[in-house]
Design an enzyme around this catalytic site. Structure first.
Site, mmCIF file in Angstrom:
data_model
loop_
_atom_site.group_PDB
_atom_site.id
_atom_site.type_symbol
_atom_site.label_atom_id
_atom_site.label_comp_id
_atom_site.label_asym_id
_atom_site.label_seq_id
_atom_site.Cartn_x
_atom_site.Cartn_y
_atom_site.Cartn_z
ATOM 1 N N LYS A 71 0.846 -1.044 -0.008
ATOM 2 C CA LYS A 71 0.130 -0.134 0.120
ATOM 3 C C LYS A 71 0.936 1.269 -0.067
ATOM 4 C CE LYS A 71 -3.483 -2.404 2.287
ATOM 5 N NZ LYS A 71 -4.377 -2.755 3.464
ATOM 6 N N GLN A 131 -4.481 -1.478 9.708
ATOM 7 C CA GLN A 131 -4.217 -3.090 9.063
ATOM 8 C C GLN A 131 -4.982 -4.159 10.134
ATOM 9 O OE1 GLN A 131 -2.999 -3.566 5.773
ATOM 10 N NE2 GLN A 131 -3.420 -5.531 6.064
ATOM 11 N N ASP A 160 -10.617 2.560 4.062
ATOM 12 C CA ASP A 160 -11.168 1.147 3.892
ATOM 13 C C ASP A 160 -12.601 0.800 3.855
ATOM 14 O OD1 ASP A 160 -8.615 -0.366 3.828
ATOM 15 O OD2 ASP A 160 -8.440 -0.085 5.869
#
Ligand code: NDP
Length: 304
Positions: free
Chosen positions: A70, A114, A137
């Protein structure tokens, strides 16, 4: 689409035509290129760069690989990134303090915590602590609620990737019978909502679904996200269907999906490979969500 017989791709029952592979890498590259061009032109016109914060707790090797990817791809599309590596035994209070710092930082447009987090940490509380406007997200309860009620907001990356890849086939999802296997908040539930939004008729299956085979066999569109290598036999795949395999499993040093690909590809009209399908798209959609959060922030900065 009428019931029975030919489905999404036109191969008739019993025909072993061989599926067209849906190329997630190529689609991801196209999305990244679009984001990079947008960032480049706005920054050249004087805008600040978009900023992405990544928060990684502990030293899980798979999570470290995902986060590194990412960060690398954010840099490639012209974004700043800021990484927070926290020890596995970090307290919830310390984690929340880092999230709050990122929330307050005007140079940060997107925040990724994460997952999974170590067991002592409350994942739901961590996700809910992210400013919903920086939740690239798309997992914050406010944004999940927006998805559920059809209001705008960042959508979860993997489910968006699934539908994007379906769209590359040109198949109209309206009226198709879609079967989703796996009901997680990360993949199964939101992808079901996105398919419903696209007017598919959706069946959402899980580990206690009675007669999963019958459900899968009825799918014009099949999405599997269960995390169990090749658990869905290829023989269950409906001829002519669109098949999206979200699973990522390591078997004998190789990545494989949740569907028995070799048999499934003989029956489906379109299928995603693993690797090279949903995985690469997910990061590209994350970057696009970050770009969108940045644009919204620039608009509110200029309105202030
Ligand atoms: P979860 O473990 O959170 O959820 C798994 C779901 O699958 C549950 O709903 C479970 O049912 C169901 N399930 C498990 N086994 C079976 C079975 N044999 N038959 C029917 N249903 C079953 O997983 P995630 O949704 O987070 O991830 C699923 C997979 O997708 C993993 O391989 C993960 O690595 C991958 N993934 C890939 C991404 C990508 O970018 N490509 C992103 C995110 C995930 P129940 O609820 O009843 O327990």
């Amino acid at each position: 689409m009428s019931g029975g017989g030919a489905t999404a791709g036109g191969a008739s029952d019993g025909e072993a035509a061989g599926a067209k592979l849906i190329d997630g890498k190529a689609e991801a590259a196209a999305v990244r290129a679009e984001v990079a061009a947008d960032v480049e032109s706005r920054v050249a016109a004087g805008a600040r760069k978009p900023g992405l914060a990544t928060i990684l707790v502990g030293d899980d090797p798979a999570s470290a690989v995902y986060v590194a990817r990412k960060i690398r791809e954010a840099g490639e599309v012209g974004m700043n990134s800021e990484h927070h590596a926290l020890p596995a035994d970090v307290s919830m209070q310390e984690l929340l303090a880092v999230i709050e710092d990122c929330n307050r930082d005007d140079g940060i447009d997107g925040i990724i915590v994460q997952l999974p987090l170590p067991a002592q940490l409350d994942e739901d509380a961590a996700v809910a602590a992210v400013d919903p406007t920086k939740d690239v997200d798309g997992l914050h309860p406010v944004n999940q609620g927006a998805l559920f009620t059809g209001r705008p907001g960042p959508r979860p990356c993997t489910p968006v990737s699934c539908v994007h890849l379906m769209d590359t086939t040109g198949v109209d999802l309206a009226g198709l019978h879609a079967v989703v296997v796996g009901r997680s908040a990360l993949v199964g539930k939101p992808v079901s909502m996105l398919l419903l939004e696209r007017h598919a008729t959706v069946v959402l299956c899980h580990s206690r679904t009675a007669d999963l085979q019958r459900q899968v066999e009825s799918a014009d569109v099949l999405v599997v996200a269960i995390g169990s290598p090749r658990a869905i036999p290829g023989e269950w795949v409906k001829p002519g269907s669109v098949v999206i395999d979200v699973g990522i499993n390591r078997v004998d040093g190789r990545l494989v999906g949740d569907i028995d690909f070799d048999v499934a590809r003989q029956r489906a009209a379109y299928i995603t490979p693993v690797p090279g399908g949903v995985g690469p798209m997910t990061v590209a959609v994350l970057l696009r969500n970050t770009r969108d959060a940045w644009l919204a922030s620039l608009a509110s900065e200029s309105a202030a």
